[in-house]
Design a protein around this motif. Sequence first.
Motif, PDB file in Angstrom:
ATOM      1  N   TRP A  41       0.817  -1.200   0.000  1.00 43.11           N
ATOM      2  CA  TRP A  41       0.000   0.000   0.000  1.00 43.11           C
ATOM      3  C   TRP A  41       0.862   1.267   0.000  1.00 43.11           C
ATOM      4  O   TRP A  41       0.422   2.338   0.351  1.00 43.11           O
ATOM      5  CB  TRP A  41      -0.952   0.037   1.196  1.00 43.11           C
ATOM      6  CG  TRP A  41      -0.614  -0.874   2.331  1.00 43.11           C
ATOM      7  CD1 TRP A  41      -1.189  -2.077   2.592  1.00 43.11           C
ATOM      8  CD2 TRP A  41       0.340  -0.654   3.364  1.00 43.11           C
ATOM      9  NE1 TRP A  41      -0.644  -2.635   3.718  1.00 43.11           N
ATOM     10  CE2 TRP A  41       0.293  -1.781   4.214  1.00 43.11           C
ATOM     11  CE3 TRP A  41       1.244   0.378   3.651  1.00 43.11           C
ATOM     12  CZ2 TRP A  41       1.098  -1.904   5.333  1.00 43.11           C
ATOM     13  CZ3 TRP A  41       2.059   0.246   4.771  1.00 43.11           C
ATOM     14  CH2 TRP A  41       1.969  -0.886   5.576  1.00 43.11           C
ATOM     15  N   LEU A  71       2.713   8.592   4.713  1.00 45.49           N
ATOM     16  CA  LEU A  71       1.917   7.366   4.687  1.00 45.49           C
ATOM     17  C   LEU A  71       1.358   7.058   6.075  1.00 45.49           C
ATOM     18  O   LEU A  71       2.111   6.901   7.032  1.00 45.49           O
ATOM     19  CB  LEU A  71       2.805   6.204   4.219  1.00 45.49           C
ATOM     20  CG  LEU A  71       2.173   4.814   4.258  1.00 45.49           C
ATOM     21  CD1 LEU A  71       1.049   4.695   3.242  1.00 45.49           C
ATOM     22  CD2 LEU A  71       3.237   3.769   3.991  1.00 45.49           C
ATOM     23  N   ASP A  91      -1.666   1.063  14.103  1.00 47.33           N
ATOM     24  CA  ASP A  91      -1.532   2.355  13.433  1.00 47.33           C
ATOM     25  C   ASP A  91      -0.076   2.529  13.021  1.00 47.33           C
ATOM     26  O   ASP A  91       0.823   2.362  13.846  1.00 47.33           O
ATOM     27  CB  ASP A  91      -1.947   3.492  14.373  1.00 47.33           C
ATOM     28  CG  ASP A  91      -3.449   3.535  14.557  1.00 47.33           C
ATOM     29  OD1 ASP A  91      -4.161   3.538  13.548  1.00 47.33           O
ATOM     30  OD2 ASP A  91      -3.909   3.536  15.717  1.00 47.33           O
ATOM     31  N   ASP A 122      -5.773  -7.214   7.041  1.00 45.83           N
ATOM     32  CA  ASP A 122      -4.978  -6.530   6.015  1.00 45.83           C
ATOM     33  C   ASP A 122      -4.152  -7.560   5.239  1.00 45.83           C
ATOM     34  O   ASP A 122      -3.381  -8.317   5.840  1.00 45.83           O
ATOM     35  CB  ASP A 122      -4.050  -5.517   6.695  1.00 45.83           C
ATOM     36  CG  ASP A 122      -3.229  -4.726   5.692  1.00 45.83           C
ATOM     37  OD1 ASP A 122      -3.668  -3.634   5.319  1.00 45.83           O
ATOM     38  OD2 ASP A 122      -2.147  -5.215   5.279  1.00 45.83           O
ATOM     39  N   THR A 145      -0.727   4.070  -1.816  1.00 43.58           N
ATOM     40  CA  THR A 145      -2.151   4.288  -1.568  1.00 43.58           C
ATOM     41  C   THR A 145      -2.366   4.754  -0.138  1.00 43.58           C
ATOM     42  O   THR A 145      -2.921   4.030   0.665  1.00 43.58           O
ATOM     43  CB  THR A 145      -2.942   2.977  -1.773  1.00 43.58           C
ATOM     44  OG1 THR A 145      -2.340   1.970  -0.931  1.00 43.58           O
ATOM     45  CG2 THR A 145      -2.924   2.541  -3.197  1.00 43.58           C
ATOM     46  N   PRO A 146      -1.914   5.954   0.183  1.00 34.26           N
ATOM     47  CA  PRO A 146      -2.119   6.440   1.553  1.00 34.26           C
ATOM     48  C   PRO A 146      -3.605   6.414   1.899  1.00 34.26           C
ATOM     49  O   PRO A 146      -4.439   6.670   1.031  1.00 34.26           O
ATOM     50  CB  PRO A 146      -1.594   7.872   1.519  1.00 34.26           C
ATOM     51  CG  PRO A 146      -0.795   7.995   0.273  1.00 34.26           C
ATOM     52  CD  PRO A 146      -1.297   6.975  -0.684  1.00 34.26           C
ATOM     53  N   GLN A 147      -3.881   6.105   3.147  1.00 34.24           N
ATOM     54  CA  GLN A 147      -5.270   6.011   3.596  1.00 34.24           C
ATOM     55  C   GLN A 147      -5.812   7.406   3.847  1.00 34.24           C
ATOM     56  O   GLN A 147      -5.125   8.205   4.476  1.00 34.24           O
ATOM     57  CB  GLN A 147      -5.305   5.212   4.898  1.00 34.24           C
ATOM     58  CG  GLN A 147      -6.471   4.280   5.008  1.00 34.24           C
ATOM     59  CD  GLN A 147      -6.351   3.392   6.242  1.00 34.24           C
ATOM     60  OE1 GLN A 147      -5.550   3.648   7.122  1.00 34.24           O
ATOM     61  NE2 GLN A 147      -7.133   2.352   6.297  1.00 34.24           N
ATOM     62  N   ARG A 172      -1.404   4.408   7.892  1.00 28.24           N
ATOM     63  CA  ARG A 172      -2.280   3.257   7.673  1.00 28.24           C
ATOM     64  C   ARG A 172      -2.821   2.746   8.988  1.00 28.24           C
ATOM     65  O   ARG A 172      -2.122   2.710  10.005  1.00 28.24           O
ATOM     66  CB  ARG A 172      -1.506   2.094   7.031  1.00 28.24           C
ATOM     67  CG  ARG A 172      -1.068   2.322   5.620  1.00 28.24           C
ATOM     68  CD  ARG A 172      -2.190   2.371   4.630  1.00 28.24           C
ATOM     69  NE  ARG A 172      -2.886   1.128   4.468  1.00 28.24           N
ATOM     70  CZ  ARG A 172      -3.660   0.834   3.430  1.00 28.24           C
ATOM     71  NH1 ARG A 172      -3.797   1.694   2.440  1.00 28.24           N
ATOM     72  NH2 ARG A 172      -4.295  -0.318   3.375  1.00 28.24           N
ATOM     73  N   HIS A 173      -4.060   2.309   8.959  1.00 27.96           N
ATOM     74  CA  HIS A 173      -4.715   1.668  10.091  1.00 27.96           C
ATOM     75  C   HIS A 173      -4.856   0.204   9.677  1.00 27.96           C
ATOM     76  O   HIS A 173      -5.706  -0.133   8.862  1.00 27.96           O
ATOM     77  CB  HIS A 173      -6.073   2.355  10.283  1.00 27.96           C
ATOM     78  CG  HIS A 173      -6.768   2.001  11.548  1.00 27.96           C
ATOM     79  ND1 HIS A 173      -6.245   2.275  12.802  1.00 27.96           N
ATOM     80  CD2 HIS A 173      -7.958   1.387  11.765  1.00 27.96           C
ATOM     81  CE1 HIS A 173      -7.085   1.866  13.718  1.00 27.96           C
ATOM     82  NE2 HIS A 173      -8.123   1.314  13.124  1.00 27.96           N
ATOM     83  N   ILE A 174      -3.956  -0.648  10.195  1.00 28.19           N
ATOM     84  CA  ILE A 174      -3.816  -2.004   9.664  1.00 28.19           C
ATOM     85  C   ILE A 174      -4.582  -3.005  10.526  1.00 28.19           C
ATOM     86  O   ILE A 174      -4.221  -3.245  11.682  1.00 28.19           O
ATOM     87  CB  ILE A 174      -2.314  -2.387   9.614  1.00 28.19           C
ATOM     88  CG1 ILE A 174      -1.583  -1.387   8.706  1.00 28.19           C
ATOM     89  CG2 ILE A 174      -2.130  -3.816   9.125  1.00 28.19           C
ATOM     90  CD1 ILE A 174      -0.085  -1.447   8.843  1.00 28.19           C
TER      91      ILE A 174
END
Lengths: 247, 247
Positions: free
Chosen positions: A242, B208, B195, B216, A245-247, B210-212
Amino acid sequence: MTYCVGLLLDAGMVFASDSRTNAGIDQVSSFRKMKIFERPDDRVVVILSSGNLSITQNAISILEQRVRKPELGPTIWDATSMFDVASMLGECLRDVRRRDATFLQESNVDAGASFIFGGQIKGEPPRLFLVYSEGNFIEATRETPYFQIGETKYGKPVIDRIIKLETGLMDAAKCVLVSFDSTMRSNVSVGPPIDLLVYERDTLRAGLLRHITAEDPYFRMIHTQWGEGLRRVFGELPNPYWQDTPQ
Amino acid sequence: MTYCVGLLLDAGMVFASDSRTNAGIDQVSSFRKMKIFERPDDRVVVILSSGNLSITQNAISILEQRVRKPELGPTIWDATSMFDVASMLGECLRDVRRRDATFLQESNVDAGASFIFGGQIKGEPPRLFLVYSEGNFIEATRETPYFQIGETKYGKPVIDRIIKLETGLMDAAKCVLVSFDSTMRSNVSVGPPIDLLVYERDTLRAGLLRHITAEDPYFRMIHTQWGEGLRRVFGELPNPYWQDTPQ
């Protein structure tokens, strides 16, 4: 600090202990933490110690001296079950702590001590116990066939991933050495030599017993190849998908 | 329990925190432990929390509310150095503990709390700090470019083996996820979602984030392939040489 491991597998048992003790970081020395009681064809009993060295040494000495007082009942040499010897060891530990703990506490010295205790007495299968500071104890079951004492965390993941009941004894010995390598890499208060005993089920003899120094070629090879292997596996893992593809 | 990591590398910074909190094993819930203060092109400041949740939340709230009291001096939004913000955070933590700790102690509740604190303020390089329960703090140096708080031991060996100052940010993010995987495998009180924030040096933007979750696909792949890779490396290590040469 200390690191000790005992495994109870279908094929037999593996015991290992480091040798570093310290009373403050300026007083580091080397003591064996593995004690073996062997009478070939009758019994092999192994004790691994963690915690206050005076407490653990004294408890084991009292256990040994019990042979001089036959009025106290069976000793480690004529008990008919490992369970009975585990009870004895717990009692000896309580005796020492009853005598010494208050004095240690007055100087803020930790009187904590625990043992991994296992082996086989003729007529029984091999058994493995963990004896706590308070003298109570538990026995390993098929679900969790190992115990650790001392600095247990760094070396636990590899044991959890590799060791199954059906793991062979030499694979298990190898795994234990990897576990020691990880521990010694992260905690300098755990150090060589490592005492290693591999017991083959129903042989009633101590079997392979090694005193492994930091220079042992096999242990050095494990250290190098395990580290290189981990880095190789890490390198083979793809980078995060990812990425773009930053959230 | 909790697990948080912060890395300070030549290329930037990586921060990660788990989300599990528990007050007794029958009261488990999910809270974010990563707090981000971002003003693009000016500052990115990240706080990771470990310890008593009421203490850490309150300390951060007090830090935020400080903007309403300009008479107290600079705030997190106009401080000119990360060092100054670390001092503020330590003060806020002391304020909360001064107010609450005695009451918690009366109920035998641990009031311990600590923070990993880092980021970059325009005009400074990126900086990383560890704020202790007592409000004092240390800063990461080039010798040890990372801090961990919470359940740190299971996930430390892989960081020690992989992370160098020159490690790339995506490799570092991957390593941090492997470290979380090892930790969650051995301690159920550390749990997803994770996180993750990757900060590229001098961009002054959060980058970047992300909340994984446990589902995931990338994290699942890491979990599977790392486990398989370790078992493969283990299988390739030769068995003990001294097999037939008992000492």
